[in-house]
Design an enzyme around this catalytic site. Structure first.
Site, PDB file in Angstrom:
ATOM      1  CB  CYS A  86     -12.979 -35.727 -13.241  1.00 21.23           C
ATOM      2  SG  CYS A  86     -12.802 -34.128 -14.072  1.00 21.23           S
ATOM      3  CG  HIS A 203     -17.647 -35.380 -11.683  1.00 19.38           C
ATOM      4  ND1 HIS A 203     -16.670 -35.406 -10.713  1.00 19.38           N
ATOM      5  CD2 HIS A 203     -17.162 -34.608 -12.694  1.00 19.38           C
ATOM      6  CE1 HIS A 203     -15.642 -34.664 -11.101  1.00 19.38           C
ATOM      7  NE2 HIS A 203     -15.904 -34.169 -12.305  1.00 19.38           N
ATOM      8  CD  GLU A 205     -17.972 -37.541  -8.145  1.00 15.25           C
ATOM      9  OE1 GLU A 205     -17.277 -36.522  -8.342  1.00 15.25           O
ATOM     10  OE2 GLU A 205     -18.147 -38.409  -9.037  1.00 15.25           O
TER      11      GLU A 205
END
EC number: 6.3.5.3
Length: 238
Positions: A86, A203, A205
């Site tokens: 991002c 994302h 994560e």
């Protein structure tokens, strides 16, 4: 194996990246403040999401000049693995480590959703735990995720397999209807020509635990871990 998670003023996904790598994958991870200049002893670097320096001027434009980024550029130049997520992706383009730029979303609205993305090249250090054509569901949260690049550069990137993720329909169909931010060719993630630097707007994560809604992000993070393990094994044989 040691990972560095960069922390800039305004980062807000550094803790998520740390947790996914340390708590879920059991790896040695350390936060590195933006003033740090030494990446010796680290095998991989994560540039996390957020709003570095408040996204003033444009996302990543100020963070690009942080002392830590000078070290990241040198680290990448030596073949070190770098993943920008991002705001980290935006920063990598600002630093010239990846081609193109991230512009305002097509509809000029901030997007926060979980979207399907198709794996375009499973033969990279960031996608080898995937299969070509596999659809992953990953969160997005950005206002400037509209990837832009000139036609000539895009043609080279396509030829070299540098596009690794595209926004798609749940069945893997790539079309404009399932392009959330207007990115050229539905691009959600890319790598550099050397294959050691990757950037993506989704994302991974934030998709590393079932409790948070899914583990599709582990395909990306575990690919990175396996590549570093391979490198360590090769080095031990020399």
């Amino acid at each position: 194996m040691r990972f560095a998670v960069a922390v800039f003023p305004g980062s807000n996904c550094d803790v998520d990246a740390y947790r996914a790598l340390h708590d879920v994958l059991g790896r040695d991870v350390e936060y590195l403040w933006y003033r740090e200049t030494d990446l010796s002893g680290f095998d991989g670097v994560i540039l996390p999401g957020g709003f570095s320096y408040g996204d003033y001027l444009r996302p990543g434009a100020i963070a690009r000049f942080a002392p830590l980024m000078e070290a990241v550029v040198r680290f990448a130049g030596r073949g070190g693995m770098v993943l920008g997520i991002c705001n980290g992706f935006q920063l990598l383009t600002e630093a010239g480590l990846l081609p193109g730029a991230l512009l305002r979303n097509r509809d000029l609205t901030f997007l926060c959703d979980t979207v399907p993305v198709r794996v375009e090249n499973a033969d990279t250090a960031f996608t080898r735990c995937c299969q070509n054509g596999q659809v992953l569901r990953l969160p997005i949260a950005h206002g400037d995720g509209n990837y832009a690049v000139d036609a000539a550069t895009l043609a080279v990137m396509e030829q070299r397999g540098q596009v690794i993720l595209r926004y798609c329909a749940p069945d893997g169909t790539v079309d404009e209807q399932h392009n959330p931010n207007g990115s050229v060719a539905n691009i959600a993630g890319i790598i550099n020509g050397q294959g050691n630097v990757a950037g993506m707007m989704p994302h991974p994560e934030r998709a590393a635990e079932e409790l948070l809604g899914g583990t599709n992000g582990l395909f990306i993070l575990q690919s990175m871990v396996q590549e570093l393990e391979r490198r360590q094994h090769e080095a031990s044989r020399c």
